[in-house]
Design an enzyme around this catalytic site. Structure first.
Site, PDB file in Angstrom:
ATOM      1  N   SER B   8       3.507  34.163  71.703  1.00 21.31           N
ATOM      2  CA  SER B   8       4.058  34.658  70.399  1.00 21.31           C
ATOM      3  C   SER B   8       5.528  34.278  70.118  1.00 21.31           C
ATOM      4  O   SER B   8       6.070  34.446  70.908  1.00 21.31           O
ATOM      5  CB  SER B   8       3.716  36.165  70.164  1.00 21.31           C
ATOM      6  OG  SER B   8       4.050  36.412  68.889  1.00 21.31           O
ATOM      7  N   HIS B   9       5.547  34.045  68.474  1.00 22.85           N
ATOM      8  CA  HIS B   9       7.165  34.070  68.449  1.00 22.85           C
ATOM      9  C   HIS B   9       7.741  35.600  68.557  1.00 22.85           C
ATOM     10  O   HIS B   9       9.037  35.617  68.812  1.00 22.85           O
ATOM     11  CB  HIS B   9       7.445  33.909  66.810  1.00 22.85           C
ATOM     12  CG  HIS B   9       7.071  32.153  66.595  1.00 22.85           C
ATOM     13  ND1 HIS B   9       5.974  31.588  66.891  1.00 22.85           N
ATOM     14  CD2 HIS B   9       8.147  31.680  65.943  1.00 22.85           C
ATOM     15  CE1 HIS B   9       6.244  30.543  66.403  1.00 22.85           C
ATOM     16  NE2 HIS B   9       7.458  30.486  65.704  1.00 22.85           N
ATOM     17  N   SER B  10       6.945  36.492  68.691  1.00 18.50           N
ATOM     18  CA  SER B  10       7.577  37.948  68.754  1.00 18.50           C
ATOM     19  C   SER B  10       7.229  38.658  70.028  1.00 18.50           C
ATOM     20  O   SER B  10       5.843  38.709  70.452  1.00 18.50           O
ATOM     21  CB  SER B  10       6.944  38.540  67.397  1.00 18.50           C
ATOM     22  OG  SER B  10       6.902  40.221  67.964  1.00 18.50           O
ATOM     23  N   GLY B  43      11.011  33.612  68.149  1.00 19.02           N
ATOM     24  CA  GLY B  43      11.317  32.131  68.361  1.00 19.02           C
ATOM     25  C   GLY B  43      10.245  31.846  69.673  1.00 19.02           C
ATOM     26  O   GLY B  43       9.684  32.920  70.012  1.00 19.02           O
TER      27      GLY B  43
END
Lengths: 206, 132
Positions: B8-10, B43
Site C-alpha cells: 500500500s501507499h500508506s 508512496g
C-alpha cells in the site's frame, strides 16, 4: 563523453529540484500533489551518487539514474522514468550521437514507459510530451535535417505536446479518478518530461 | 501454505489490513507488508517490495494485494527481476485490498492452493456489501 553526460544529469537534477514546487502544484490540481516532491527526492539522491563516482561510459550513468529513481522516487514516475533510463542504458553508446541514435533512444524510452504504464498517446501523461518529441526526431531524420535543427524542432514538438495535455482528459494514473474534471490542467508528468528533455537538448546542443 | 504480501501507499493501511487479516487466519500464514516510504510517508518503496519478495517463502505461492498505481507498477517491475520459476508462483490479485487480504488469509490458512486462493479472492462477490 561520460563526463559530459554526468554534468547533464547533474544539471537535470538541479532543474527538477528547482521546479519541485511548480510540479507539485500542477499535481495538486489533478492528482495527489506529490510529483515534484517525489521527483526532487529521487534526483537529490542521484546528485549525491553522481558526485561520489566517476564513470567510464554513458550507459553506467543512465543505469545509475534508472536504479536511483526506481528506489527513491516513491511514486509512479520512479518506475516510469526509471524503466525509460534503464532501456536507454542498453542502447546508448559513447560515440557522438546522430539522429538515428536519438530516434532509437527515444523509442527505447517510450517502450520502457509503455511497458510499465500501459499508456498510449492522448491519455494526459508524460508520453504526450515524449511521443511528439520522438515523432519530430523521426521526421527530421527522414528529411535529413542537421542535428541542431532537429533538436530545436524536437523541443518545440515536446513543448506543444506538453501544452496539449491541458485539453486532455486523464485516463491513466491518479488524475483519471477525476474524470472530466482533469481537463483544463497541464499534466505534471508531461511537464517534468519536458523539463528533462529541454535540459538534455540544451546541454547537448552546446 | 500460500503466503500474502500487502502493498500500500500508506503504512497505516498496510498495517491495519494486516491486522484484520491476521485476526482471521486459521493456521500459520506469513502475511508481510510493504507500506509507504521512509517509515510513514505516502508512496511506494520498490526496494522494500523486492526485499519482501526475496525473503518470503514462496514454494506454495505468494498472493499479492496492492492498492493503487505505483504500488501495482512497482510490484510488476520488481517481479520481472526475479527468476522466471519464482515469478510463476507470485500472483497479483484483482481484488480489493482489505477484502482480498482477509479472505486470502482465511483461504490460505485452510491450506488451499495458490490457484484456489486466487479464485476465491478474485470473485466479483467479494465486494458485495448489501447482502452480508
Amino acid at each position: 563523453m561520460a563526463n559530459k553526460t554526468k554534468k547533464l544529469f547533474l544539471k537535470t537534477a538541479d532543474v527538477i529540484i528547482e521546479n519541485k514546487e511548480y510540479l507539485t502544484e500542477l499535481d495538486a490540481a489533478i492528482g495527489d500533489g506529490d510529483h515534484g516532491i517525489n521527483l526532487a527526492r529521487g534526483f537529490k539522491k542521484l546528485k549525491e551518487k553522481l558526485k561520489k563516482q566517476s564513470f567510464e561510459s554513458r550507459n553506467e550513468i543512465f543505469k545509475l539514474t534508472a536504479m536511483t529513481l526506481i528506489s527513491n522516487v516513491g511514486g509512479a514516475s520512479g518506475p516510469l522514468y526509471g524503466t525509460a533510463f534503464l532501456n536507454i542504458s542498453k542502447v546508448i553508446s559513447d560515440n557522438q550521437l546522430d539522429l538515428d541514435d536519438l530516434v532509437e533512444i527515444a523509442e527505447e524510452a517510450i517502450a520502457g514507459i509503455q511497458k510499465r504504464g500501459k499508456a498510449e498517446a492522448g491519455e494526459k501523461t508524460m508520453l504526450d510530451t515524449i511521443i511528439p518529441a520522438a515523432e519530430s526526431l523521426k521526421q527530421s531524420r527522414d528529411n535529413k535535417l542537421d542535428l541542431d535543427t532537429a533538436l530545436s524542432d524536437c523541443l518545440e514538438s515536446a513543448a506543444e505536446g506538453m501544452k496539449n495535455t491541458i485539453e486532455m482528459q486523464a485516463t491513466k494514473g491518479r488524475a483519471s479518478y477525476l474524470g472530466k474534471r482533469s481537463i483544463g490542467h497541464q499534466d505534471p508528468g508531461a511537464t517534468s518530461a519536458y523539463l528533462m528533455l529541454k535540459t538534455f537538448i540544451k546541454g547537448y546542443s552546446k | 501454505m500460500v503466503n500474502i504480501l500487502i502493498i500500500s501507499h500508506s503504512l497505516k493501511i498496510a498495517e491495519g489490513t494486516k491486522e484484520l487479516a491476521e485476526e482471521m487466519k486459521q493456521d500459520e500464514v506469513d502475511i508481510q507488508i510493504a507500506g509507504g516510504i521512509n517509515n510513514g510517508e505516502l508512496g511506494t518503496d520498490a526496494d522494500l517490495i523486492e526485499q519482501k519478495l526475496k525473503n518470503m517463502d514462496y514454494k506454495d505461492g505468494i498472493v499479492v494485494l496492492a492498492d493503487l498505481g505505483s504500488a501495482v507498477m512497482s510490484f510488476n517491475m520488481v517481479k520481472e527481476w526475479l527468476p522466471e520459476e519464482k515469478q510463476k508462483l507470485i500472483k497479483l490479485a484483482n481484488a480489493p485490498l482489505v477484502e482480498g487480504a482477509v479472505l486470502g488469509a482465511v483461504e490460505a490458512s485452510l491450506g488451499k492452493s495458490l490457484k484456489e486462493v486466487m479464485a476465491a479472492i478474485e470473485k466479483k462477490s467479494i465486494i458485495n456489501k448489501n447482502n452480508l
